[in-house]
Design a protein around this motif. Structure first.
Motif, PDB file in Angstrom:
ATOM      1  N   SER A  88       6.888  -2.888  11.512  1.00 27.01           N
ATOM      2  CA  SER A  88       6.498  -3.156  10.127  1.00 27.01           C
ATOM      3  C   SER A  88       6.856  -4.582   9.721  1.00 27.01           C
ATOM      4  O   SER A  88       6.070  -5.266   9.056  1.00 27.01           O
ATOM      5  CB  SER A  88       7.185  -2.149   9.209  1.00 27.01           C
ATOM      6  N   LEU A 124       3.792   2.789  -0.094  1.00 27.08           N
ATOM      7  CA  LEU A 124       2.892   3.094   1.014  1.00 27.08           C
ATOM      8  C   LEU A 124       3.627   3.203   2.345  1.00 27.08           C
ATOM      9  O   LEU A 124       3.365   4.131   3.121  1.00 27.08           O
ATOM     10  CB  LEU A 124       1.782   2.045   1.106  1.00 27.08           C
ATOM     11  N   TYR A 128       3.917   6.517   4.562  1.00 26.97           N
ATOM     12  CA  TYR A 128       3.404   6.453   5.929  1.00 26.97           C
ATOM     13  C   TYR A 128       4.483   6.849   6.939  1.00 26.97           C
ATOM     14  O   TYR A 128       4.231   7.654   7.837  1.00 26.97           O
ATOM     15  CB  TYR A 128       2.881   5.051   6.247  1.00 26.97           C
ATOM     16  N   TYR A 129       5.669   6.300   6.806  1.00 26.05           N
ATOM     17  CA  TYR A 129       6.707   6.590   7.794  1.00 26.05           C
ATOM     18  C   TYR A 129       7.294   7.990   7.628  1.00 26.05           C
ATOM     19  O   TYR A 129       7.843   8.545   8.580  1.00 26.05           O
ATOM     20  CB  TYR A 129       7.775   5.499   7.815  1.00 26.05           C
ATOM     21  N   TRP A 132       4.644   9.787   9.565  1.00 22.61           N
ATOM     22  CA  TRP A 132       4.803   9.403  10.970  1.00 22.61           C
ATOM     23  C   TRP A 132       5.970  10.160  11.590  1.00 22.61           C
ATOM     24  O   TRP A 132       5.871  10.647  12.718  1.00 22.61           O
ATOM     25  CB  TRP A 132       5.031   7.892  11.086  1.00 22.61           C
TER      26      TRP A 132
END
Length: 151
Positions: A88, A124, A128-129, A132
């Motif tokens: 990231s 975000l 997302y993580y 994930w």
């Protein structure tokens, strides 16, 4: 998401020396000072914390998955978190460099716009993580299940 919006939006905005004119990399209160550490530490913290808490939950509940989690430990979670954080960070840094080189020299950005972008970006990457980590834990359990059946 709400704490990410608040902290990663208001703190940079009120920290900018001149919110009407903010540079990406120049000056003591540049935008990179806020977004780059965030791009590293949010994925790292989310990944490690979520995987650890999810594993503890699975072990504490009688789901029949306890034996499949023997290979999962904190060092694996930390490696995955570091991988996510560094990935990231690299993507964010490359994006900032790209923006820095395509805008004219001495160009500055509106601090309110950058603070809003920072807050939305933090939300975000947190979402997302989290997803994930869920997917990765599921794939690790499936891999472990396959190895147990193969023996």
């Amino acid at each position: 998401m709400l704490p990410n919006l608040v902290f990663n939006g208001f703190i940079p905005y009120y920290s900018f020396e001149n919110p009407a004119s903010v540079a990406l990399f120049k000056g003591e209160f540049c935008f990179a000072r806020f977004i780059l550490p965030m791009a590293l530490f949010i994925p790292l913290a989310i990944t490690v914390d979520f995987l650890k808490k999810a594993t503890e939950f699975i072990v504490a509940t009688p789901l029949g998955l306890e034996g499949k989690l023997d290979s999962l430990n904190t060092s694996l979670f930390l490696r995955l978190g570091l991988y996510n954080g560094l990935t990231s960070l690299a993507i964010t840094f490359i994006g900032l460099l790209f923006i820095h080189y395509i805008v004219p020299p001495k160009y500055t950005f509106d601090g309110a716009l950058l603070a809003c972008f920072n807050a939305v970006f933090a939300c975000l990457i947190a979402v997302y993580y989290t997803f994930w980590s869920t997917h990765k834990l599921n794939s690790l359990i499936q891999k472990s299940d396959t190895e147990i059946k193969g023996q």
